[in-house]
Design an enzyme around this catalytic site. Structure first.
Site: not given
Ligand code: ADP
Ligand code: MG
Length: 444
Positions: A38, A199, A386, A409
């Site tokens: 990053r 999930k 991530g 996200g």
């Protein structure tokens, strides 16, 4: 659709003091930056601004300190790492508010850089508090938003701040939004999506979107277990979400409906790597619940034991098996574009002697091979998530892909087609004369 917001290229920044929101929410280990991806991705914007003679006040969050000062989440090691990356000193303000920080900001000379301490030491940041944003705005004459990883949140440093300063996007934000929007709106086909990770509920909207637009969807990771349950396959102690089984059934049904109308593949793993525990010493085996090839070959001339195709009650599926991995990697050989989000297995478990490729990372490895040209074809690749990106960084393979997103996200929400508040808050590009207008004008 090209990026529609004003960027650092659209305004005069010469000699300005710039307040730059970056996403330096990086993993730390023993007080040091464990992965600088990053940070390195933020450098083009920083260098662009330095070339314009700007001085820079950088702000970021790190982790979840829950609105309290906590040395565990200090950005100080990040200031040191950034200085190394830039080969240039970076000053650090031990508090993102207060007279010391303000004085340090105001005494910056052109070319100087100051990084402020973690914004989330103050609860006002995540509350999108106006007073807090106004205080931050005192550090600069212009605000530049380059923190793609947090623009899906309306926080003081992504939303409220834009009310107090002229605001534009940085080059990383522009690149992320442009690249991800392009593969969703105008991909080179066939378009393949490989979706893994924890999930279904985290990624349901993205799966639905890809059922709409993709030609091939492959599911892996723990979320595949819930789909397997929906198909009536026993998964033992695997991580699966029983409440999501009806959702999985709906997804399978809509995928089948699409496949009736046009060439479309929705692929669930046919084999998996199972173990009774994640902990060492771990022994693993392959369960071949669908293809049933490996056990046939290994048992010949005997009939394979039932256990070869059945996950035992005390076992968990911790990776996709070699058959499934090859199938997915093979699909990628025909793809023009592959969007990949979510690991195929528990990639965090290290191998023996700290080998980064652990016992449950082989599925993810074969996908990486398939996407990076090891089998001949190299599709255009966009990777997000991530944990997925953390694994790719650990393997030092970020350059082997076309685009490795700095946002988990945020990249999912962008693919879903959601508006990102931190982007929406920036002003649109000024309308320029259309080319056709100019030509008309000349003819007159
Ligand atoms: P990303 O962060 O890349 O979007 P997720 O957070 O959705 O991905 O999922 C990654 C997590 O899922 C990792 O912690 C990984 O260990 C876990 N995981 C993947 N496959 C399995 C599995 N079969 N069983 C248990 N956990 C899994
Ligand atoms: Mg994750």
């Amino acid at each position: 659709m090209a990026f529609t917001k004003q960027t650092v290229r659209d305004i005069d920044l010469k000699g300005k003091r710039v307040l730059l929101r970056v996403d330096y929410n990086v993993p730390l280990e023993n007080g040091q930056v464990a992965s600088d991806y990053r940070i390195t991705e933020s450098i083009p914007t920083i260098e662009y601004l330095l070339e314009k003679g700007c001085s820079l006040v950088l702000m970021s969050h790190l982790g979840r300190p829950d609105g309290k000062s906590d040395p565990k989440y200090s950005l100080k090691p990040v200031a040191e790492e950034l200085a190394k990356c830039l080969s240039k000193p970076v000053q650090f303000a031990g508090d993102c508010l207060g007279t010391n920080a303000l004085m340090a900001a105001q005494s910056l000379a052109p070319g100087n850089i100051l990084l402020l301490e973690n914004l989330r030491y103050y609860p006002e940041e995540e509350k999108n508090d106006k007073e807090f944003a106004k205080k931050l705005s005192a550090y600069g004459e212009v605000f530049v938003q380059d923190a793609f990883g947090v623009v899906h949140r309306a926080h003081a440093s992504t939303d409220a701040i834009t009310e107090f300063l002229p605001s534009v996007a940085g080059l990383l934000l522009e690149k992320e939004v442009d690249t991800i929007t392009e593969v969703i709106e105008n991909p080179t086909r066939p378009l393949m999506a490989i979706i893994g990770g924890a999930k279904i509920s985290d990624k349901i909207k993205v799966i639905e979107k890809f059922i709409e637009i993709a030609d091939f969807i492959a599911i892996g990771g723990a979320m595949a277990n819930t789909f397997l349950l929906a198909e009536g396959i026993e998964v033992g102690k695997s991580l699966a979400v029983k409440e999501d089984v009806p959702l999985a059934k709906e997804i399978i049904a809509s995928a089948k409906a699409k496949a009736k109308k046009q060439p479309f593949v929705f692929y669930l793993p046919q084999d998996g790597v199972v173990a009774t525990s994640l902990d060492a010493p771990r022994s693993t085996r392959i369960v071949d619940w669908d293809a049933q090839v490996i056990a046939d070959i290994e048992s010949y001339p005997k009939v394979p034991k039932e256990s070869a195709s059945k996950v035992a009650a005390d076992e968990s599926i911790l990776d996709i098996g070699p058959f499934s991995g090859s199938f997915i990697a093979g699909g990628a050989q025909l793809a023009g574009t592959v969007v990949w989000n979510g690991t195929m297995g528990v990639t965090e478990t290290d191998g023996l002697n700290n080998d980064p490729v652990g016992p449950f990372a082989h599925g993810t490895e074969v996908i990486i091979d398939g996407l990076t040209g090891q089998f001949g074809h190299r599709p255009f690749t966009v990777v997000g998530g991530g944990d997925t990106v953390a694994y790719i960084e650990e393997r030092k393979l970020t350059k082997a892909f076309n685009h490795v997103s700095t946002g988990g996200g945020a990249s999912l929400e962008l693919m879903e087609g959601k508006e990102l508040p931190g982007v929406a808050a920036l002003p649109d590009k000024k309308k320029t004369l259309e080319k056709s207008d100019t030509i008309k004008h000349k003819k007159k």
